[in-house]
Every structure is written in C-alpha cells, then in structure tokens.
Design a protein around this motif. Sequence first.
Motif, PDB file in Angstrom:
ATOM      1  N   THR A  38      56.825  56.838  32.329  1.00 41.67           N
ATOM      2  CA  THR A  38      56.975  56.415  33.643  1.00 41.67           C
ATOM      3  C   THR A  38      58.174  57.258  33.509  1.00 41.67           C
ATOM      4  O   THR A  38      58.410  56.875  35.160  1.00 41.67           O
ATOM      5  CB  THR A  38      58.054  54.683  33.144  1.00 41.67           C
ATOM      6  OG1 THR A  38      58.144  54.141  34.074  1.00 41.67           O
ATOM      7  CG2 THR A  38      59.402  54.764  32.331  1.00 41.67           C
TER       8      THR A  38
ATOM      9  N   ILE B  69      42.237  41.246  34.821  1.00 43.05           N
ATOM     10  CA  ILE B  69      42.410  42.047  35.070  1.00 43.05           C
ATOM     11  C   ILE B  69      42.768  42.766  36.381  1.00 43.05           C
ATOM     12  O   ILE B  69      42.228  42.066  37.517  1.00 43.05           O
ATOM     13  CB  ILE B  69      40.633  43.033  35.133  1.00 43.05           C
ATOM     14  CG1 ILE B  69      40.518  43.060  33.376  1.00 43.05           C
ATOM     15  CG2 ILE B  69      40.463  44.346  35.088  1.00 43.05           C
ATOM     16  CD1 ILE B  69      38.522  42.951  33.259  1.00 43.05           C
TER      17      ILE B  69
ATOM     18  N   GLY C  55      53.120  48.052  41.553  1.00 45.60           N
ATOM     19  CA  GLY C  55      53.822  49.236  40.585  1.00 45.60           C
ATOM     20  C   GLY C  55      53.444  50.226  39.752  1.00 45.60           C
ATOM     21  O   GLY C  55      53.208  50.848  39.256  1.00 45.60           O
ATOM     22  N   ASP C  56      51.394  49.485  39.737  1.00 44.00           N
ATOM     23  CA  ASP C  56      50.863  49.895  38.764  1.00 44.00           C
ATOM     24  C   ASP C  56      50.149  51.300  39.690  1.00 44.00           C
ATOM     25  O   ASP C  56      49.689  51.521  40.406  1.00 44.00           O
ATOM     26  CB  ASP C  56      49.124  49.059  38.538  1.00 44.00           C
ATOM     27  CG  ASP C  56      49.819  48.379  37.064  1.00 44.00           C
ATOM     28  OD1 ASP C  56      50.402  48.257  36.797  1.00 44.00           O
ATOM     29  OD2 ASP C  56      49.199  47.547  36.898  1.00 44.00           O
TER      30      ASP C  56
ATOM     31  N   ASN D 262      53.519  41.094  28.676  1.00 46.01           N
ATOM     32  CA  ASN D 262      52.792  41.884  30.178  1.00 46.01           C
ATOM     33  C   ASN D 262      51.913  43.164  29.761  1.00 46.01           C
ATOM     34  O   ASN D 262      50.938  43.289  30.375  1.00 46.01           O
ATOM     35  CB  ASN D 262      54.302  42.294  30.692  1.00 46.01           C
ATOM     36  CG  ASN D 262      55.504  41.185  30.222  1.00 46.01           C
ATOM     37  OD1 ASN D 262      55.621  40.650  31.147  1.00 46.01           O
ATOM     38  ND2 ASN D 262      56.328  41.962  29.350  1.00 46.01           N
ATOM     39  N   ASN D 263      52.001  43.713  28.647  1.00 45.73           N
ATOM     40  CA  ASN D 263      51.210  44.510  28.559  1.00 45.73           C
ATOM     41  C   ASN D 263      49.943  44.570  27.792  1.00 45.73           C
ATOM     42  O   ASN D 263      49.815  43.254  27.346  1.00 45.73           O
ATOM     43  CB  ASN D 263      51.972  45.571  27.442  1.00 45.73           C
ATOM     44  CG  ASN D 263      52.772  46.119  27.634  1.00 45.73           C
ATOM     45  OD1 ASN D 263      54.245  45.677  27.102  1.00 45.73           O
ATOM     46  ND2 ASN D 263      53.022  46.826  28.350  1.00 45.73           N
ATOM     47  N   LEU D 264      48.547  45.435  28.538  1.00 45.50           N
ATOM     48  CA  LEU D 264      47.463  44.451  28.270  1.00 45.50           C
ATOM     49  C   LEU D 264      46.853  44.429  26.524  1.00 45.50           C
ATOM     50  O   LEU D 264      46.722  43.028  26.782  1.00 45.50           O
ATOM     51  CB  LEU D 264      46.924  46.061  28.523  1.00 45.50           C
ATOM     52  CG  LEU D 264      44.570  45.962  27.869  1.00 45.50           C
ATOM     53  CD1 LEU D 264      44.427  44.950  29.189  1.00 45.50           C
ATOM     54  CD2 LEU D 264      44.392  46.749  29.035  1.00 45.50           C
TER      55      LEU D 264
ATOM     56  N   LEU E 234      41.592  36.688  30.255  1.00 43.88           N
ATOM     57  CA  LEU E 234      42.575  38.078  30.643  1.00 43.88           C
ATOM     58  C   LEU E 234      42.039  38.729  32.090  1.00 43.88           C
ATOM     59  O   LEU E 234      41.486  37.905  32.810  1.00 43.88           O
ATOM     60  CB  LEU E 234      42.378  39.237  30.049  1.00 43.88           C
ATOM     61  CG  LEU E 234      42.377  40.585  30.449  1.00 43.88           C
ATOM     62  CD1 LEU E 234      43.822  40.609  30.832  1.00 43.88           C
ATOM     63  CD2 LEU E 234      41.881  41.919  29.990  1.00 43.88           C
TER      64      LEU E 234
ATOM     65  N   ARG F 244      48.143  44.790  40.432  1.00 43.39           N
ATOM     66  CA  ARG F 244      49.172  44.229  40.505  1.00 43.39           C
ATOM     67  C   ARG F 244      50.777  44.915  41.128  1.00 43.39           C
ATOM     68  O   ARG F 244      50.616  46.680  40.880  1.00 43.39           O
ATOM     69  CB  ARG F 244      49.807  44.191  38.416  1.00 43.39           C
ATOM     70  CG  ARG F 244      50.834  43.898  37.603  1.00 43.39           C
ATOM     71  CD  ARG F 244      51.457  44.045  36.552  1.00 43.39           C
ATOM     72  NE  ARG F 244      51.133  45.224  35.958  1.00 43.39           N
ATOM     73  CZ  ARG F 244      50.820  45.569  34.640  1.00 43.39           C
ATOM     74  NH1 ARG F 244      51.392  44.345  33.476  1.00 43.39           N
ATOM     75  NH2 ARG F 244      51.480  46.765  34.216  1.00 43.39           N
TER      76      ARG F 244
ATOM     77  N   LEU G  42      47.215  57.362  34.526  1.00 43.07           N
ATOM     78  CA  LEU G  42      48.206  58.196  33.733  1.00 43.07           C
ATOM     79  C   LEU G  42      47.891  58.005  32.039  1.00 43.07           C
ATOM     80  O   LEU G  42      47.617  57.744  31.026  1.00 43.07           O
ATOM     81  CB  LEU G  42      48.970  56.644  33.289  1.00 43.07           C
ATOM     82  CG  LEU G  42      50.761  56.789  33.551  1.00 43.07           C
ATOM     83  CD1 LEU G  42      51.698  57.828  34.339  1.00 43.07           C
ATOM     84  CD2 LEU G  42      51.377  55.635  32.865  1.00 43.07           C
TER      85      LEU G  42
HETATM   86  C1  UD1 Z   1      54.176  49.727  31.620  1.00 43.57           C
HETATM   87  C2  UD1 Z   1      54.832  49.770  32.346  1.00 43.57           C
HETATM   88  C3  UD1 Z   1      55.829  51.500  31.738  1.00 43.57           C
HETATM   89  C4  UD1 Z   1      56.273  50.287  30.181  1.00 43.57           C
HETATM   90  C5  UD1 Z   1      54.942  50.520  29.757  1.00 43.57           C
HETATM   91  C6  UD1 Z   1      55.698  49.891  28.363  1.00 43.57           C
HETATM   92  C7  UD1 Z   1      54.721  49.264  34.431  1.00 43.57           C
HETATM   93  C8  UD1 Z   1      54.036  49.387  36.080  1.00 43.57           C
HETATM   94  N1  UD1 Z   1      54.538  50.599  33.928  1.00 43.57           N
HETATM   95  O1  UD1 Z   1      52.666  50.557  31.624  1.00 43.57           O
HETATM   96  O2  UD1 Z   1      56.916  51.216  32.173  1.00 43.57           O
HETATM   97  O3  UD1 Z   1      56.864  52.150  29.270  1.00 43.57           O
HETATM   98  O4  UD1 Z   1      53.938  49.452  29.834  1.00 43.57           O
HETATM   99  O5  UD1 Z   1      56.108  48.142  27.840  1.00 43.57           O
HETATM  100  O6  UD1 Z   1      54.818  47.911  34.283  1.00 43.57           O
HETATM  101  N2  UD1 Z   1      46.283  44.809  32.585  1.00 43.57           N
HETATM  102  C9  UD1 Z   1      45.435  44.211  33.372  1.00 43.57           C
HETATM  103  N3  UD1 Z   1      45.787  42.880  32.772  1.00 43.57           N
HETATM  104  C10 UD1 Z   1      46.775  42.347  31.842  1.00 43.57           C
HETATM  105  C11 UD1 Z   1      47.533  43.376  31.793  1.00 43.57           C
HETATM  106  C12 UD1 Z   1      47.658  44.728  32.164  1.00 43.57           C
HETATM  107  O7  UD1 Z   1      45.296  44.247  33.605  1.00 43.57           O
HETATM  108  O8  UD1 Z   1      46.733  41.455  31.488  1.00 43.57           O
HETATM  109  C13 UD1 Z   1      45.890  46.092  33.175  1.00 43.57           C
HETATM  110  C14 UD1 Z   1      47.290  46.905  33.851  1.00 43.57           C
HETATM  111  O9  UD1 Z   1      47.100  47.355  35.814  1.00 43.57           O
HETATM  112  C15 UD1 Z   1      47.514  48.454  33.363  1.00 43.57           C
HETATM  113  C16 UD1 Z   1      46.731  48.319  31.935  1.00 43.57           C
HETATM  114  O10 UD1 Z   1      46.329  47.582  31.822  1.00 43.57           O
HETATM  115  O11 UD1 Z   1      46.246  49.445  34.694  1.00 43.57           O
HETATM  116  C17 UD1 Z   1      47.797  48.584  31.464  1.00 43.57           C
HETATM  117  O12 UD1 Z   1      49.487  47.964  31.427  1.00 43.57           O
HETATM  118  P1  UD1 Z   1      50.167  47.872  30.227  1.00 43.57           P
HETATM  119  O13 UD1 Z   1      50.010  47.691  29.127  1.00 43.57           O
HETATM  120  O14 UD1 Z   1      51.167  47.059  30.699  1.00 43.57           O
HETATM  121  O15 UD1 Z   1      50.829  48.926  30.572  1.00 43.57           O
HETATM  122  P2  UD1 Z   1      50.999  50.174  31.960  1.00 43.57           P
HETATM  123  O16 UD1 Z   1      51.987  49.193  33.122  1.00 43.57           O
HETATM  124  O17 UD1 Z   1      50.958  51.646  31.933  1.00 43.57           O
END
Ligand code: UD1
Length: 334
Positions: A126, A220, A295-296, A201-203, A218, A293, A300
């Motif tokens: 980040t 996307i 800030g995405d 929050n994370n994927l 889910l 979302r 990366l």
């Molecule tokens: C996020 C944080 C990053 C942090 C990392 C670990 C942001 C912008 N970045 O990374 O600072 O270090 O988590 O906590 O928040 N996605 C979906 N649906 C979901 C969840 C995620 O489509 O329900 C997508 C997101 O749009 C993204 C990808 O999956 O493109 C990864 O998301 P995520 O796991 O949240 O990680 P980052 O956003 O890369």
Amino acid sequence: MRILLTGGTGYIGSHTAVEMIRAGYEVELLDNLANSKITVLDQVEKITGVRPKFYEVDLCDRAKTLAVFRAGKFDAVMHFAGLKAVAESVEQPLRYYENNIGSTLSLLEAMKETGVGRIIFSSSATVYGDQDPGETGFSETAQTGAGITNPYGWTKMMIEQILRDYAKAEKGTSVTLLRYFNPVGADTSGLIGEDPNGIPNNLMPVVMKVYRGEIPELTIFGDDYETRDGSCERDFIHVTDLANGHIKALENQRPGVAVYNLGTGKPTSVFEIVGAFEKVAGKKLSSKIGERRAGDLARLFANPSLAEKELGWKAERDVETAVRDTLRYLRNLK
Ligand code: UD1
C-alpha cells in the motif's frame, strides 16, 4: 536465537511462528487478541510439538511492554501487530494512528531500553500508493506515499519512516521493512489459517465465508478495469512463502535499513482467484458484479527480484496451492 513476534497469534504471525519453530528458532508471541484467538497456541503446538511462550499484552501499554522485554532477552523482533481494516481506518483515523503508531513507539522504546537492536516490520505494498506497476511490477525504489488513500496505509508509511529515523539515530540497529502484497492460503496442516473477527473486507476471507454459506454472495468490485479480464489484478502470495521470507530476512539482516517486496511477481485477477477456488472446491460460488470499490487500483504486483538476489528467497507456491490449503483449513473449522 530467541525472537519476539508481536501480533504473533494473528494470521501472518502464527504462520511465521510455525515456520520459525520448524527451522529451529525459539519464538515467543505477544498479542492483545484484538483480532485473533488464544486457541492458535494449541494449533501451533499440534503442528510443531512446541508451545511458544505467550504474552497477552497490548503494545500500547508501555510498562507492560517493557516488562516483557526485561523478562525475554530477545535477539530480534518481528513486528506484525497492528490494525489493518482499510475502511474502518477511514472511519476511525485516530484509533488507527494511536494504535499502530503508538504501539510501534512503545516497542522501540522497550527495544532501546533493553538493547535489542534488530527489527523486521510488516509493511505493505500500500505504500506505493496509486501508481501503475507497469509490466515489471513495483521495485523497492519506486516512489512511496503519493496517492495513499486511507489512514491504515498511512500508518504503514509513517512507521517505515519512524524506523528509518530510529536506525539513523541508534547506530548498529538493523531494520528490515518487508512490503507484503496480498497474503492468502494456510499452513498445509489445515490447523491454522485466516480467521478474522467480524465482517471480512479482503477477498479471500469473503470467498471463504461465501463458500461456507455465511455470506450469501460475493460482490466482485468492478469488471470494467483495463486488465486482462476486466477485474482487478493482485499479487496473491501464499502465507507460508511469506513466513519463509521473514526467516530469510532475519538470516541476512545487517545494521542499517533494508527494504524488500514479498510477492510472487505474477498478477492474478479476481475472476481467476474465484475460478481457482471453484475448481478446487468443485462448487460454484454465487457472485455478482458490483460497483468499483473506492481506492482500488486496477493492478498491483511486485517485482520481487531484490529479495531473490539478496535473501535467496522467492515464492514457491501458486494460487491453486493456496486455495487447496485454504479449503483444508475451512474443512477443519467447526
Ligand atoms: C487491501 C488494502 C491494502 C491492505 C490489504 C491487506 C485497499 C485499497 N487496499 O488490499 O491497503 O494492505 O488489503 O489488508 O483496501 N474484492 C472483491 N470483492 C470483495 C473483496 C475484494 O471484488 O468482496 C477485490 C478488490 O476489489 C480487489 C481484490 O479483490 O481488487 C483484492 O482485494 P483485498 O483482498 O481487499 O486486497 P487489496 O484491496 O489489494
């Protein structure tokens, strides 16, 4: 060597503890259990046969932190502890700054007071902000700070700076900043994994909850990015590879400041992750396309060549392995 792992019962801390015990290190874990469970210690013991000493301490408590250091006689510290929910950090900036920065200052004070001169810090990709990684991925020399969109990200950036200033003032101190990309997967035992409290929050944690039926579907976040398939691309790194990167960083640490990306160097899209999960699980996940979302970034990913050159480390496990290990962990959960 005896190493203190702050945030040691968390997702990355616990996997690093296991790999370090396997490699013959003595580890002690400290955590305030804000986002992890004490039962992780039982699991670490089941996997390794060793139950690490545990301190239930909040690092922000300076007296208690100092007492841990007076008792522990540590050779080095790995600093995983911190709050890490991006959206929450936007809503509660003061809590994030106070916790993440305050705990680091308290930790450094205790290290200084007891003569512990080595620290490895969990930083994040980040810090590269909103730049485009191009075709080669981010190198450690890429600009940092511009376009960070949330207090969580700023705490990582600020702690990097605090550690650089500390190393400059305290001659002989060794600081290693490890910039993680997107950690996924679980130990092959299936006994530890990612288990965040509350709504994830994370994927991958969201995918896991959809698979278990705890979240209906889910979403996307966007399929209209300028990427191979329209969904975002990330550098998903197996948590065991990440853990081993810490051991290599420790083995190669020298006085001064070193910075390494820990990533695979290969971008994988959100659609590809979901596809890999469905293939390994043998089950379709319900999903829908939603808005982007805030800030995405579209893409990366790391250029991990410095870690390979200087530490002799590279990621060995692919995304399918991570998914298989995640599913093993999920099937073990009650
Ligand atoms: C996020 C944080 C990053 C942090 C990392 C670990 C942001 C912008 N970045 O990374 O600072 O270090 O988590 O906590 O928040 N996605 C979906 N649906 C979901 C969840 C995620 O489509 O329900 C997508 C997101 O749009 C993204 C990808 O999956 O493109 C990864 O998301 P995520 O796991 O949240 O990680 P980052 O956003 O890369």
